[in-house]
Design a protein around this motif. Structure first.
Motif, PDB file in Angstrom:
ATOM      1  N   TYR A  14       9.053 -11.746  -2.131  1.00 43.47           N
ATOM      2  CA  TYR A  14       8.171 -10.446  -1.906  1.00 43.47           C
ATOM      3  C   TYR A  14       6.816 -10.644  -2.044  1.00 43.47           C
ATOM      4  O   TYR A  14       6.312 -11.723  -2.255  1.00 43.47           O
ATOM      5  N   LEU A  15       6.159  -9.686  -1.360  1.00 36.63           N
ATOM      6  CA  LEU A  15       4.730  -9.655  -1.159  1.00 36.63           C
ATOM      7  C   LEU A  15       4.277  -8.266  -2.002  1.00 36.63           C
ATOM      8  O   LEU A  15       5.186  -7.319  -1.960  1.00 36.63           O
ATOM      9  N   ILE A  16       2.995  -8.051  -2.222  1.00 36.15           N
ATOM     10  CA  ILE A  16       2.636  -6.963  -2.853  1.00 36.15           C
ATOM     11  C   ILE A  16       1.458  -6.584  -2.048  1.00 36.15           C
ATOM     12  O   ILE A  16       0.598  -7.085  -1.340  1.00 36.15           O
ATOM     13  N   LYS A  17       1.545  -5.136  -1.250  1.00 32.55           N
ATOM     14  CA  LYS A  17       0.674  -4.419  -0.604  1.00 32.55           C
ATOM     15  C   LYS A  17       0.377  -3.110  -0.976  1.00 32.55           C
ATOM     16  O   LYS A  17       1.252  -2.550  -1.700  1.00 32.55           O
ATOM     17  N   LEU A  18      -0.873  -2.628  -0.596  1.00 29.71           N
ATOM     18  CA  LEU A  18      -1.012  -1.384  -0.704  1.00 29.71           C
ATOM     19  C   LEU A  18      -0.259  -0.424   0.240  1.00 29.71           C
ATOM     20  O   LEU A  18      -0.888  -0.592   1.349  1.00 29.71           O
ATOM     21  N   ILE A  19       0.508   0.484  -0.022  1.00 32.65           N
ATOM     22  CA  ILE A  19       1.390   1.107   0.946  1.00 32.65           C
ATOM     23  C   ILE A  19       0.729   2.536   0.772  1.00 32.65           C
ATOM     24  O   ILE A  19       0.642   3.130  -0.204  1.00 32.65           O
ATOM     25  N   THR A  20       0.759   3.211   1.989  1.00 29.72           N
ATOM     26  CA  THR A  20       0.476   4.839   2.169  1.00 29.72           C
ATOM     27  C   THR A  20       1.853   5.201   2.685  1.00 29.72           C
ATOM     28  O   THR A  20       2.505   4.736   3.819  1.00 29.72           O
ATOM     29  N   GLU A  21       2.344   6.309   1.885  1.00 26.89           N
ATOM     30  CA  GLU A  21       3.312   7.127   2.355  1.00 26.89           C
ATOM     31  C   GLU A  21       3.271   8.477   2.570  1.00 26.89           C
ATOM     32  O   GLU A  21       2.656   9.226   1.722  1.00 26.89           O
ATOM     33  N   VAL A  22       3.531   8.923   3.952  1.00 21.69           N
ATOM     34  CA  VAL A  22       3.475  10.401   4.300  1.00 21.69           C
ATOM     35  C   VAL A  22       4.749  10.941   4.778  1.00 21.69           C
ATOM     36  O   VAL A  22       5.342  10.399   5.709  1.00 21.69           O
ATOM     37  N   SER A  23       5.324  12.036   3.939  1.00 22.16           N
ATOM     38  CA  SER A  23       6.445  12.736   4.494  1.00 22.16           C
ATOM     39  C   SER A  23       6.261  14.071   3.914  1.00 22.16           C
ATOM     40  O   SER A  23       5.485  14.455   3.230  1.00 22.16           O
ATOM     41  N   PRO A  24       7.024  15.017   4.208  1.00 19.96           N
ATOM     42  CA  PRO A  24       6.861  16.451   3.687  1.00 19.96           C
ATOM     43  C   PRO A  24       7.120  16.481   2.397  1.00 19.96           C
ATOM     44  O   PRO A  24       6.619  17.577   1.569  1.00 19.96           O
ATOM     45  N   LYS A  25       7.703  15.284   1.584  1.00  8.47           N
ATOM     46  CA  LYS A  25       7.952  15.634   0.276  1.00  8.47           C
ATOM     47  C   LYS A  25       6.935  14.560  -0.671  1.00  8.47           C
ATOM     48  O   LYS A  25       6.774  14.555  -1.844  1.00  8.47           O
ATOM     49  N   THR A  26       6.313  13.731   0.186  1.00  7.02           N
ATOM     50  CA  THR A  26       5.581  12.735  -0.676  1.00  7.02           C
ATOM     51  C   THR A  26       4.238  12.455   0.030  1.00  7.02           C
ATOM     52  O   THR A  26       4.274  12.159   1.243  1.00  7.02           O
ATOM     53  N   LEU A  27       3.206  12.352  -0.584  1.00  4.55           N
ATOM     54  CA  LEU A  27       1.864  11.791  -0.171  1.00  4.55           C
ATOM     55  C   LEU A  27       1.369  10.796  -1.396  1.00  4.55           C
ATOM     56  O   LEU A  27       0.861  11.443  -2.576  1.00  4.55           O
ATOM     57  N   LYS A  28       1.581   9.523  -0.967  1.00  4.55           N
ATOM     58  CA  LYS A  28       0.991   8.611  -2.134  1.00  4.55           C
ATOM     59  C   LYS A  28       0.787   7.241  -1.494  1.00  4.55           C
ATOM     60  O   LYS A  28       0.757   6.868  -0.487  1.00  4.55           O
ATOM     61  N   VAL A  29      -0.284   6.898  -2.252  1.00  5.84           N
ATOM     62  CA  VAL A  29      -0.924   5.232  -2.245  1.00  5.84           C
ATOM     63  C   VAL A  29      -0.865   4.705  -3.225  1.00  5.84           C
ATOM     64  O   VAL A  29      -1.222   5.050  -4.323  1.00  5.84           O
TER      65      VAL A  29
END
Length: 339
Positions: free
Chosen positions: A266-281
């Motif tokens: 695995y790798l560690i990455k800073l991930i941005t998620e955008v969906s109707p239920k989730t806004l997360k970095v």
């Protein structure tokens, strides 16, 4: 329209990139669209250069490099700045390149609203005013019947907003997940390949000019969070502001955690998620060899759609000319639409 008069507000890396790009692409645009691009004003934080007949790009860049202030430009330097420039210069499009301010969105917010009130189109690379005041800006653009374009605010040279709205216009975008900050991707990539510590890798990235002297916006996830807000509003049609985003940066990531992830594929990455239920970095584990396995300052985003399933776009997320390329695309869209 056979001429487009442009004001560039902000003359740091991005502002200098856009004047270079306009000079490089000017002849092609004249040939293909029949429109002559003319930079009539450029402003930095404390002065400006103004010439209704068009400014000399080489002179602008030389003055800024040697004297630090555009007001020192021979025959065209002034003490006007900010809205004073907009009030005193005849123009068609504002290219807004001032630094991102996540506290109050200024001066970008005021400059943009001022341009709208004057009936002018705006292209911006800025994130702060969009993350804090998206609805206000969008409503003002519509009320004044002007165009507001901001592709460069999210992915730099990586197409995502226009890609979603144009190439994927027949689809509903369900979610967007990706790597939207090149600085943190560089740091985490180096920590993975070199086994170096976070403080040492950050220092290296600052020496190379990849990280800012004050890297907080990047490493604490603030930059990516702003981009999440912009994507939520503009692509998913989900109203959001910066305070709606759950944010965690990479400053607590250790070399031991990176090595353990690597040993297990695995790798560690800073991930941005955008969906109707989730806004997360946040930092997340991703599989080696996956579409998230990118080195250096590259950005990527996977758009989940109802018809095309998953579509991934990759590109350079930062850089002077790279960001300018996205702004030029937006400018050409405006020219084609108005022409």
């Amino acid at each position: 329209m056979d001429e487009c008069k442009i004001i560039v507000m902000g003359f740091g890396s991005v502002g200098q990139g856009i004047v270079k790009a306009i000079k490089m692409e000017k002849d092609k645009i004249l040939e293909t669209l029949g429109i002559n691009l003319k930079i009539v004003a450029v402003a930095d934080s404390c002065s400006s250069a103004i010439n209704p007949d068009g400014l000399n790009v080489e002179e602008l860049l030389k003055t800024k490099s040697e004297k630090g202030k555009l007001g020192q430009c021979p025959n065209c330097g002034t003490t006007n700045t900010d809205t004073d420039v907009l009030d005193n210069v005849d123009y068609d499009v504002l290219m807004e390149c001032t630094p991102t301010n996540i506290d109050d969105g200024e001066p970008a917010r005021t400059l943009t609203l001022k341009a709208f009130s004057q009936g002018k189109d705006v292209v911006t690379s800025n994130k702060g005013h969009l993350a804090l005041n998206y609805k206000e800006l969008d409503d003002a653009a519509k009320a004044n019947n002007v165009m507001f374009k901001f592709e460069a605010s999210v992915g730099g040279a990586m197409p995502i907003i226009n890609y979603a709205k144009d190439a994927l216009s027949g689809n509903q975008i369900i979610s967007i997940i990706g790597i939207l900050n090149g600085t943190t991707n560089y740091i985490l990539s180096r920590m993975t390949s070199e086994g170096s510590s976070y403080p040492d890798t950050l220092k290296e990235s600052q020496m190379l000019g990849i990280a800012e002297t004050n890297p907080t916006q990047d490493v604490e996830g603030i930059d990516a969070a702003c981009k999440a807000v912009i994507l939520s509003n503009s692509v998913l049609g989900q109203p959001a502001t910066y305070s709606d985003v759950e944010v965690e940066g990479i400053s607590n990531i250790t070399s031991e955690a990176v090595s353990l992830a690597k040993e297990n594929g695995y790798l560690i990455k800073l991930i941005t998620e955008v969906s109707p239920k989730t806004l997360k970095v946040s930092p997340r584990l991703v599989k080696q060899g996956s579409s998230y396995d990118l080195n250096g300052t590259l950005n990527m985003a996977t758009l989940k759609t109802d018809l095309a399933d998953e579509v991934t776009t990759v590109g350079k997320g930062a850089g002077s000319l790279e960001t300018a390329s996205a702004m030029m695309t937006d400018l050409i869209t405006i020219l084609r639409t108005k022409n």
